[in-house]
Design a protein around this motif. Structure first.
Motif, PDB file in Angstrom:
ATOM      1  N   UNK A   8       0.796  -1.226   0.000  1.00  0.00           N
ATOM      2  CA  UNK A   8       0.000   0.000   0.000  1.00  0.00           C
ATOM      3  C   UNK A   8       0.827   1.274   0.000  1.00  0.00           C
ATOM      4  N   UNK A   9       2.066   1.183   0.491  1.00  0.00           N
ATOM      5  CA  UNK A   9       2.871   2.397   0.548  1.00  0.00           C
ATOM      6  C   UNK A   9       4.080   2.263   1.441  1.00  0.00           C
ATOM      7  N   UNK A  10       4.671   3.400   1.781  1.00  0.00           N
ATOM      8  CA  UNK A  10       5.872   3.379   2.617  1.00  0.00           C
ATOM      9  C   UNK A  10       5.665   4.219   3.870  1.00  0.00           C
ATOM     10  N   UNK A  11       6.450   3.899   4.907  1.00  0.00           N
ATOM     11  CA  UNK A  11       6.479   4.739   6.101  1.00  0.00           C
ATOM     12  C   UNK A  11       7.818   5.460   6.140  1.00  0.00           C
ATOM     13  N   UNK A  12       7.726   6.796   6.252  1.00  0.00           N
ATOM     14  CA  UNK A  12       8.939   7.604   6.405  1.00  0.00           C
ATOM     15  C   UNK A  12       8.927   8.079   7.849  1.00  0.00           C
ATOM     16  N   UNK A  13       9.846   7.560   8.669  1.00  0.00           N
ATOM     17  CA  UNK A  13       9.733   7.801  10.100  1.00  0.00           C
ATOM     18  C   UNK A  13       8.375   7.278  10.565  1.00  0.00           C
ATOM     19  N   UNK A  14       7.542   8.136  11.147  1.00  0.00           N
ATOM     20  CA  UNK A  14       6.220   7.716  11.621  1.00  0.00           C
ATOM     21  C   UNK A  14       5.113   7.959  10.589  1.00  0.00           C
ATOM     22  N   UNK A  15       5.457   8.665   9.535  1.00  0.00           N
ATOM     23  CA  UNK A  15       4.429   9.060   8.559  1.00  0.00           C
ATOM     24  C   UNK A  15       4.219   7.977   7.492  1.00  0.00           C
ATOM     25  N   UNK A  16       2.947   7.573   7.309  1.00  0.00           N
ATOM     26  CA  UNK A  16       2.650   6.601   6.247  1.00  0.00           C
ATOM     27  C   UNK A  16       2.233   7.338   4.980  1.00  0.00           C
ATOM     28  N   UNK A  17       2.870   7.010   3.869  1.00  0.00           N
ATOM     29  CA  UNK A  17       2.518   7.628   2.596  1.00  0.00           C
ATOM     30  C   UNK A  17       1.972   6.548   1.659  1.00  0.00           C
ATOM     31  N   UNK A  18       0.667   6.630   1.299  1.00  0.00           N
ATOM     32  CA  UNK A  18       0.134   5.663   0.334  1.00  0.00           C
ATOM     33  C   UNK A  18       0.861   5.820  -1.000  1.00  0.00           C
ATOM     34  N   UNK A  19       1.458   4.751  -1.467  1.00  0.00           N
ATOM     35  CA  UNK A  19       2.261   4.823  -2.687  1.00  0.00           C
ATOM     36  C   UNK A  19       2.374   3.416  -3.254  1.00  0.00           C
ATOM     37  N   UNK A  20       1.712   3.170  -4.377  1.00  0.00           N
ATOM     38  CA  UNK A  20       1.650   1.814  -4.912  1.00  0.00           C
ATOM     39  C   UNK A  20       2.866   1.444  -5.742  1.00  0.00           C
TER      40      UNK A  20
END
Lengths: 420, 420
Positions: free
Chosen positions: B240-252
Motif C-alpha cells: 500500500x505504501x511506505x512509512x517515512x519515520x512515523x508518517x505513512x505515505x500511500x504509494x503503490x
C-alpha cells in the motif's frame, strides 16, 4: 446524447476503425489487455534477433494522443452483457456501449494437441517472440557447453512447423543466424553445422503463392541450408524432438507456425462460430440478431466474393476496420448503409533470406532482391511514426551490411526444467 | 602449456580485463549467467521508458567475436574448488583454471528487510529495469480505470528510496514522464497531479557530490515537482505504501535505490568479507593465501589511498580489470609485479532532468545544460559499437525534441496478485 463505441482489441482492425471513426457526438473507448499495438508482420524479426521489441510496438494510447474523443483502457475483457450493453473487465469494471466492435484477434493453435505448446511455442504476442528468441539463443549456448555429440546435434537442430510466410521467414533468418551472424563467436561448436528444418504437411511451401514462386522460395531456402520437408505432417512433439510421419528427428528447438484459433469473443456474444472459433458474421460484419455488435479481423469468419475465407492478414483487418467505420458513420447520420463488406486482396508477400523475397500480386509476380526492396519499403511505410521507421531502417541497414543482429538478448525466466 | 584464465562475470571489470589480456600461450574463458554485458549506468533509462533493452546490452560473445583466445560460456557458477582449481557450473560442468578472476558484481540489498523486495524492486539487471518499467506504466493505467479518489492517489504516488545518482536520475525522468510525456494521453486522470517522492535517510541528496551541486540538484528536482524528503529513513514498505519515520505515505509504486550487497563470490573461495559481503583483497587484488585468485569490481572491498572504499562504479571496475591484466601479464613474462592497485577517481556524474546534470570533478564543478551535454557525450562514447551509439543518440534526440519516449512497453508476467 453521445454515442459510445467500444472497441475491444487494439490490433490492425481496431486501430484502423478508431482512426477512421471521427464524428461529432461520438466517443470511442479502446480496451486491450496489452498496452501496445503490435506490428505483427515483423514479429518474426524480433523472435530472430533482428529487431528490438520496442521497434514494432507502440502504446495504443500514444497513437491517440491528440484524439480527445478516444479513451484507451488497459484491461482484460471477460464477458459481454448483450442485453444491458456492458463489457465486463477482469477486476469488476463494466464499460457501457451503444456499439460494440470485437477485434480481439487470434492465437496460435495446435489442432487439438495442446500438449505440444511447451515444446513448440508459437508467435502472436511480443512475449512469444522473446520466448522464441531466448530458446534459439540458448540452444547455441548449451551446445557450446555440451560434450556429447548426439546431445549437441539435438541442440543444433531447429525445426519450424508450418511453411506459410511466417515459417518461411523464420527459417530464412535462423539459417542466416547460424551461417553468418554467429559463426565467429563460438569456440567449441561449428554453428554452420546447425540443421534447420522447415516442415509442411501440405505438398508445397507458401501454398497461397503461385507455384513458381513457391518453387523459387524452396530452392532459395535449400541454397541457404534449410531442409524443406513437405507432404508429411508432424505427428508428435516432445522436449527431445519432433516426429515427421514415422521418422523421429532429435530437435531441442521447435517453433510452431502452423495454425491459429480465434479469440473467445464469439462466445461472449453468443455468435455462431466456424471450426477455428471465428464468429460467423453478417455481410455488414455484425453478429446475427445483434446489429449493434461487429466482429472484425482474425476473430471474424468473412467470405470473399469467390466464397473463400478472407485471410488473417493485416490488410484484411484494416479493410474491415475501415468498413465498420463507414457503417457506424452512416447509421449516426441516418444515411443508407454502405453495401456489404467486400475484401480486396492486394497480394502476398514473404521474405526468404537477408535480401530475397517473393511477392505475388496475382498478375504481377516478383522474386529476389527487387521483391525484397519492395517488401522492406512497404513494411517501413506501414510502421507507425517517424521514430520507428528510422529505428527499423537502421536495424535492417546494420544487419544487411554487417550481418550482425542488434537484439540478441536472452531475457525472461524459463519454466522448462532443463534450461540454464 | 597454455595458461588458462577464467573470468567469472562479464561486467565492466571482467570485460576490461579480457580486452587487455591478450598474450601468447594464454586462453581466456568468460563465464556469465547472462548472455549480455549490460551498460548499467544507463539502466535507469530502460526502467523509465527512454531506452530499449537492446540499446544498452550486448552479447558478451559478440564483443569477443574476433578473439579466438576468448571462449564465452553461459552458465551459473555454484562454487569453486580452490585445491583442484575448478569452477563448478550449475548442471555439472567443471571448468579448470590456472588463474581465476571473480568479477560477479552486486545486487541491491534491503539492509535485512528482504520482505520489502516484492514492493520495492531494485535496479541491477535488465529484468529489474523491465519490471520497474511495467510497474510505472501499470500504475498510470490502473489509475485511469480507478474511480475511488483515495485509491487513485495511491496509484499516482511514486516513491524512490535512496538519493544517490540512480535515485535522483529516476525521480527526474518519472517527473518528466508524468508532467510531459503522458499528459495528453489520459482522459480520466491528470498525470501532472502525480506525486514523486525521493526519500533519503541521510541529510542531503547526492551525498558524494559537493554540497553546492547537491543543493542545486535538490532545487532542480523541486522545480520539476519532485518532493525531496531527507533526514528520515524509510521504516516500512508494503503493497500500500511506505512509512517515512512515523508518517505513512500511500504509494503503490516504490523503487529501491538504496543499498547493494556483493555477490557470493567471496564465499566460494573462503575470502574474508566486509559487511556488504565484499571480499577483502590484498593490495594486488588477490585473495589472501590464494595468489591465483583475484576479486575485482563490486565484489571486492578495495581501499583508496585515503583509506576510503573504492566506489562501486564503472570506471573503478574498469581500472581494476586493467590492473589485473597487468599483474597476470607480468607473472607470465616473469617480470616483477606492478605496484599495488591505486584507484584514480575521475569524478561524479548524475543527470537531473531531460537537459540538466551535475558533474563533480573535484576542482571543476559543472551543472545544468553544459553538464548534461558532457554527461551525454561521455555515455555515448563509452557504449560498445557504432550501432548502439547511433541507436541511443537517436532515442535521446527523439525524447529531447518531442518529449516522447520510445520504449513504453508493458511486458513480462506479474506475480503480485493485484496486477492487471
Amino acid at each position: 446524447m453521445e454515442h459510445r463505441v467500444v472497441i475491444v482489441g487494439g490490433g490492425f482492425a481496431g486501430l484502423q476503425l478508431a482512426k477512421d471513426l471521427k464524428c461529432p457526438n461520438l466517443s470511442i473507448t479502446i480496451i486491450d489487455r496489452r498496452n501496445h499495438h503490435l506490428f505483427q508482420p515483423l514479429l518474426y524479426q524480433v523472435a530472430t534477433t533482428v529487431l528490438a521489441t520496442s521497434e514494432i510496438a507502440w502504446p495504443i494510447r500514444a497513437v491517440f494522443r491528440g484524439r480527445k474523443d478516444v479513451t484507451t483502457l488497459l484491461g482484460e475483457v471477460v464477458g459481454v452483457d448483450v442485453e444491458k450493453r456492458l463489457v465486463s473487465l477482469k477486476g469488476g469494471h463494466a464499460i457501457p456501449y451503444d456499439t460494440l466492435v470485437l477485434a480481439t484477434g487470434a492465437r496460435h493453435a495446435y489442432f487439438g494437441r495442446d500438449e505440444w505448446e511447451p515444446f513448440a511455442p508459437g508467435l502472436k504476442a511480443l512475449e512469444d517472440a522473446t520466448t522464441i528468441r531466448r530458446r534459439l539463443l540458448l540452444a547455441f549456448e548449451k551446445a557450446e557447453l555440451e560434450t556429447d555429440p548426439q546431445a549437441r546435434a539435438g541442440l543444433l537442430t531447429f525445426s519450424i512447423i508450418g511453411a506459410g510466410p511466417t515459417g518461411v521467414e523464420m527459417a530464412g533468418i535462423i539459417a542466416e543466424l547460424a551461417r553468418r551472424t554467429l559463426v565467429e563467436e563460438f569456440r567449441n561448436i561449428d554453428t554452420t553445422s546447425a540443421r534447420i528444418l522447415l516442415v509442411e504437411a501440405g505438398p508445397r511451401i507458401l501454398p497461397v503463392f503461385h507455384l513458381a514462386l513457391s518453387q523459387y522460395a524452396e530452392r532459395s531456402l535449400a541454397s541457404m541450408g534449410v531442409e524443406v520437408r513437405t507432404g508429411r505432417p508432424v505427428t508428435d512433439c516432445t522436449e527431445e524432438g519432433i516426429s515427421i510421419g514415422d521418422e523421429f528427428v532429435p530437435s531441442r528447438t521447435v517453433i510452431w507456425a502452423a495454425g491459429v484459433q480465434a479469440s473467445k469473443a464469439a462466445v461472449w456474444v453468443g455468435a455462431e462460430t466456424d471450426r477455428a472459433g471465428r464468429a460467423i458474421v453478417q455481410p455488414d460484419l455484425t453478429v446475427f440478431e445483434h446489429p449493434d455488435i461487429f466482429v472484425v479481423g482474425d476473430t471474424a469468419s468473412v467470405k470473399t466474393g469467390e466464397g473463400m475465407l478472407v485471410p488473417g492478414i493485416a490488410p484484411a483487418a484494416k479493410q474491415q476496420g475501415k468498413y465498420v467505420a463507414q457503417v457506424i458513420k452512416a447509421r449516426l447520420k441516418q444515411r443508407s448503409a454502405p453495401p456489404a463488406f467486400k475484401y480486396r486482396h492486394l497480394g502476398n508477400l514473404a521474405t526468404i533470406g537477408p535480401s530475397s523475397a517473393v511477392i505475388d500480386f496475382g498478375r504481377l509476380r516478383l522474386k529476389g532482391t527487387i521483391a525484397w526492396w519492395i517488401w522492406g519499403l512497404a513494411h517501413i511505410y506501414f510502421l507507425i511514426g517517424t521514430r520507428s521507421r528510422m529505428a527499423v531502417a537502421l536495424s535492417w541497414l546494420w544487419a544487411f551490411t554487417s550481418g550482425h543482429h542488434s537484439a540478441r538478448l536472452i531475457t525472461q525466466k524459463e519454466t522448462l526444467k532443463d534450461e540454464v
